[in-house]
Scaffold this active site. Structure first.
Site, PDB file in Angstrom:
ATOM      1  N   THR A 174      34.316  39.695  58.078  1.00  0.00           N
ATOM      2  CA  THR A 174      34.572  39.885  56.556  1.00  0.00           C
ATOM      3  C   THR A 174      34.200  38.358  55.699  1.00  0.00           C
ATOM      4  OG1 THR A 174      35.984  41.494  56.732  1.00  0.00           O
ATOM      5  CG2 THR A 174      35.974  40.520  54.709  1.00  0.00           C
ATOM      6  N   PHE A 176      34.385  36.468  52.251  1.00  0.00           N
ATOM      7  CA  PHE A 176      35.076  36.461  51.047  1.00  0.00           C
ATOM      8  C   PHE A 176      34.597  35.543  50.022  1.00  0.00           C
ATOM      9  CE2 PHE A 176      37.983  37.345  54.427  1.00  0.00           C
ATOM     10  CZ  PHE A 176      38.752  38.578  53.820  1.00  0.00           C
TER      11      PHE A 176
END
Length: 286
Positions: A174, A176
């Site tokens: 992921t 961010f």
């Protein structure tokens, strides 16, 4: 009085966003927020210094709510960080895998862990977030109910880690973004830089093609282009884009000028250092 940095994230303590914030800013105080809107609001209102918000996942794709919130949020992207997602199977103390009758987790985590779910052959219950499900399991105290969540959540809520790395894909990562109330533009010193911006093209034939032509002719590498409708109109499409260049560089300056000619509005959300992961594709060990 403490001078520790405070960082907002969406979810509960132990969530992947919490983990990403702790890794990016060791020693900071992480502040959980129930929603993305809450995290943005905490930052705008001065309750926290920064916010760390997920924007993309290699399996689930974009985090749609964030793209809608960013343009009108009044905050700025000043950095990025990446987190390898290692899902773990968690249970209350003393649980054996054979005890499990039900698994709880966020819908994306459940979708990323189909093999372990098939192996156990038990129903999956969708929860609001991974760490929240871990807390539910701890509160219920039932050995038959397990959670798929980060190992950090097990440490926080006193659960046993029954199995680690239960995700189906090893590349599950992921990205961010780091948000601030004040803009902090990276220097144009030759270091790798990302520029994030949104724009709306005019509703005319081939407008998008013409608007993006300047990036090709000026040799600007566009790494992201996402579209989404705004204000309930099928013809009002907004685009979120990212390029690997600095607006002070002549090529991107010319490309943005051409983009503005074919667009209603162009808003730069941030000019920030590119994380080394973009080049190395390697994350530090846990």
């Amino acid at each position: 009085m403490t001078n520790q940095m405070r960082i907002a994230f969406q979810g509960m303590h132990g969530a992947y966003s919490d983990q990403a914030a702790r890794r990016a800013f060791p020693g900071a105080v992480t502040v959980p927020c129930r929603t993305f809107e809450g995290a943005f609001g905490a930052l705008r209102d001065g309750e926290v210094d920064l916010a760390v918000i997920p924007i993309d996942n290699t399996l689930a794709g974009r985090v749609a709510d964030v793209h809608h919130l960013l343009p009108d949020s009044g905050v700025h992207i000043i950095g990025e960080t990446f987190l390898r997602i290692n899902h773990a199977l968690l249970g209350v103390k003393g649980t054996q895998i054979s005890d499990i009758r039900e698994i709880r987790s966020h819908v994306h985590a459940l979708g990323q862990c189909r093999k372990i779910r098939k192996e156990l052959g038990v129903p999956a219950i969708v929860g609001s977030d991974t760490a929240g499900c871990a807390k539910e399991v701890a509160d219920l105290g039932d050995k038959g109910i397990a959670a798929i969540a980060p190992v950090l959540a097990a440490e926080i809520y006193g659960l046993d880690v029954l199995r680690t790395e239960v995700e189906d894909a090893a590349h599950n990562t992921t990205r961010f973004i780091i948000l601030s109330r004040e803009a902090k533009t990276a220097p144009n010193d030759g270091s790798p830089v990302v520029t994030s911006f949104v724009f709306r093209v005019r509703n005319v034939a081939a407008a998008l093609y013409k608007a993006l032509g300047g990036f090709a002719t000026n040799g600007i590498n566009m790494t992201k282009l996402e579209s989404y409708m705004v204000e309930g109109h099928f013809t009002a499409t907004q685009f979120f884009a990212e390029v690997e260049a600095h607006p002070d560089q002549l090529g991107l300056r010319h490309a943005l000028e051409e983009l503005q000619f074919f667009s209603h509005e162009v808003l730069i959300l941030g000019v920030y250092p590119a994380h080394p992961f973009r080049r190395e594709n390697v994350l530090p060990a846990e």
